[in-house]
Scaffold this motif. Structure first.
Motif, short mmCIF file in Angstrom:
data_model
loop_
_atom_site.label_atom_id
_atom_site.label_comp_id
_atom_site.label_asym_id
_atom_site.label_seq_id
_atom_site.Cartn_x
_atom_site.Cartn_y
_atom_site.Cartn_z
N GLY A 9 0.80 -1.22 0.00
CA GLY A 9 0.00 0.00 0.00
C GLY A 9 0.83 1.27 0.00
N VAL A 10 0.13 2.38 0.16
CA VAL A 10 0.75 3.70 0.19
C VAL A 10 0.31 4.36 1.50
N PHE A 15 -7.41 3.80 1.15
CA PHE A 15 -7.73 2.43 0.77
C PHE A 15 -6.79 1.44 1.44
N SER A 16 -5.50 1.77 1.51
CA SER A 16 -4.55 0.94 2.24
C SER A 16 -4.93 0.86 3.71
N ARG A 17 -5.32 2.01 4.26
CA ARG A 17 -5.64 2.06 5.69
C ARG A 17 -6.91 1.28 6.02
N ARG A 18 -7.84 1.22 5.07
CA ARG A 18 -9.03 0.40 5.30
C ARG A 18 -8.64 -1.05 5.58
N VAL A 19 -7.78 -1.57 4.73
CA VAL A 19 -7.37 -2.96 4.86
C VAL A 19 -6.59 -3.15 6.15
N GLU A 20 -5.76 -2.18 6.49
CA GLU A 20 -4.99 -2.24 7.73
C GLU A 20 -5.91 -2.31 8.94
N ILE A 21 -6.94 -1.47 8.95
CA ILE A 21 -7.91 -1.48 10.06
C ILE A 21 -8.60 -2.83 10.15
N VAL A 132 -18.18 -0.92 15.38
CA VAL A 132 -17.65 -0.61 14.05
C VAL A 132 -17.94 -1.75 13.08
N GLY A 133 -18.21 -1.41 11.84
CA GLY A 133 -18.43 -2.42 10.83
C GLY A 133 -17.89 -1.99 9.48
N LEU A 134 -18.28 -2.71 8.45
CA LEU A 134 -17.79 -2.46 7.10
C LEU A 134 -17.99 -1.01 6.66
N VAL A 135 -19.19 -0.47 6.89
CA VAL A 135 -19.50 0.87 6.40
C VAL A 135 -18.59 1.92 7.04
N ASP A 136 -18.35 1.78 8.32
CA ASP A 136 -17.47 2.73 9.02
C ASP A 136 -16.05 2.68 8.44
N ILE A 137 -15.57 1.48 8.18
CA ILE A 137 -14.21 1.33 7.66
C ILE A 137 -14.11 1.93 6.26
N VAL A 138 -15.10 1.66 5.43
CA VAL A 138 -15.09 2.19 4.06
C VAL A 138 -15.20 3.71 4.07
N ALA A 139 -15.86 4.25 5.09
CA ALA A 139 -16.04 5.71 5.20
C ALA A 139 -14.85 6.40 5.86
N ASN A 140 -13.73 5.71 5.99
CA ASN A 140 -12.57 6.31 6.66
C ASN A 140 -12.10 7.60 5.99
N PHE A 141 -12.27 7.68 4.67
CA PHE A 141 -11.90 8.91 3.95
C PHE A 141 -12.69 10.10 4.48
N ILE A 142 -13.98 9.89 4.71
CA ILE A 142 -14.84 10.96 5.21
C ILE A 142 -14.44 11.32 6.64
N SER A 180 -4.13 3.64 13.49
CA SER A 180 -4.13 3.12 12.12
C SER A 180 -4.30 4.23 11.09
N LEU A 181 -4.19 5.48 11.52
CA LEU A 181 -4.34 6.61 10.62
C LEU A 181 -3.00 7.33 10.48
N PRO A 182 -2.72 7.89 9.31
CA PRO A 182 -1.44 8.59 9.13
C PRO A 182 -1.40 9.86 9.97
#
Length: 204
Positions: A9-10, A15-21, A132-142, A180-182
């Motif tokens: 990842g980068v 998107f990398s951070r989602r998988v990491e979480i 926390v679930g899938l939607v929260d993780i996918v919304a990490n950008f927001i 898990s966030l930069p």
């Protein structure tokens, strides 16, 4: 099996951070391998991308925290909102933040989509309820990236006044997953450089 898990990842990528979480929630040990997308490694080139990576992780490693609900209807709902974020919210927010030919219209469209998320969240702590679930993780950008970019470009999409529930959710999400966030200052500097590179005129 854990020793074999590599996350390519980068550091600045949501998107990398989602998988990491997701991996951390499942208690899966992994090695993070930083990639240069301008000069991709042989490992990345030969690795087949796995679509819907987070559900894949949830199904592969049964132990640890469940990311998707067990109820079929709730699972379908979670996948729906995850797609809504990826296919609607993310592109609209990116367009509004980084400029378009009709900036006011772009901001309005992005805010309307975020309001839909606000209404779905209602008074819940997380999109799935108390956990926390899938939607929260996918919304990490927001939850995290949006604020950093807003600071750089001066466009406000997510504020306490406009979207109080979504704003409070973002605070809660960042508090839970801060490790898990930069780093915020590093991310802001990254986007400042990106903005400068797009606004600095090139010499002939």
């Amino acid at each position: 099996m854990a020793d074999e898990v590599k996350l390519l990842g980068v550091w600045a990528s949501p998107f990398s951070r989602r998988v990491e979480i997701a991996l951390k929630l499942k208690n899966v040990e992994y090695e993070f391998v930083e990639e240069d997308l301008q000069s991709k490694s042989d490992l990345l080139l030969k690795s087949n991308p796995v679509h819907q990576m987070i559900p894949y992780i949830d199904e592969t490693w049964k132990e640890g925290f469940p990311i998707l609900p067990t109820d079929p209807y709730e699972r379908a709902q979670a996948r729906f909102w995850a797609r809504f974020i990826d296919e609607k919210c993310f592109p609209a927010a990116w367009k509004a933040l980084w400029g378009s030919e009709e900036p006011e219209k772009a901001v309005e469209e992005a805010c309307e989509l975020l309001k839909i998320l606000e209404n779905e969240l209602k008074d819940k702590k997380f999109f799935g309820g108390e956990t926390v679930g899938l939607v929260d993780i996918v919304a990490n950008f927001i939850a995290y990236w949006l604020g950093a970019i807003q600071e750089v470009v001066g466009v406000e999409l997510l504020t306490k006044e406009k979207l109080p529930d979504l704003y409070d959710w973002s605070d809660e999400f960042c508090s839970v997953f801060h490790e898990s966030l930069p780093p915020r200052d590093k991310l802001v500097a990254f986007f400042r450089r990106r903005l400068q590179s797009t606004t600095t005129p090139t010499s002939n």
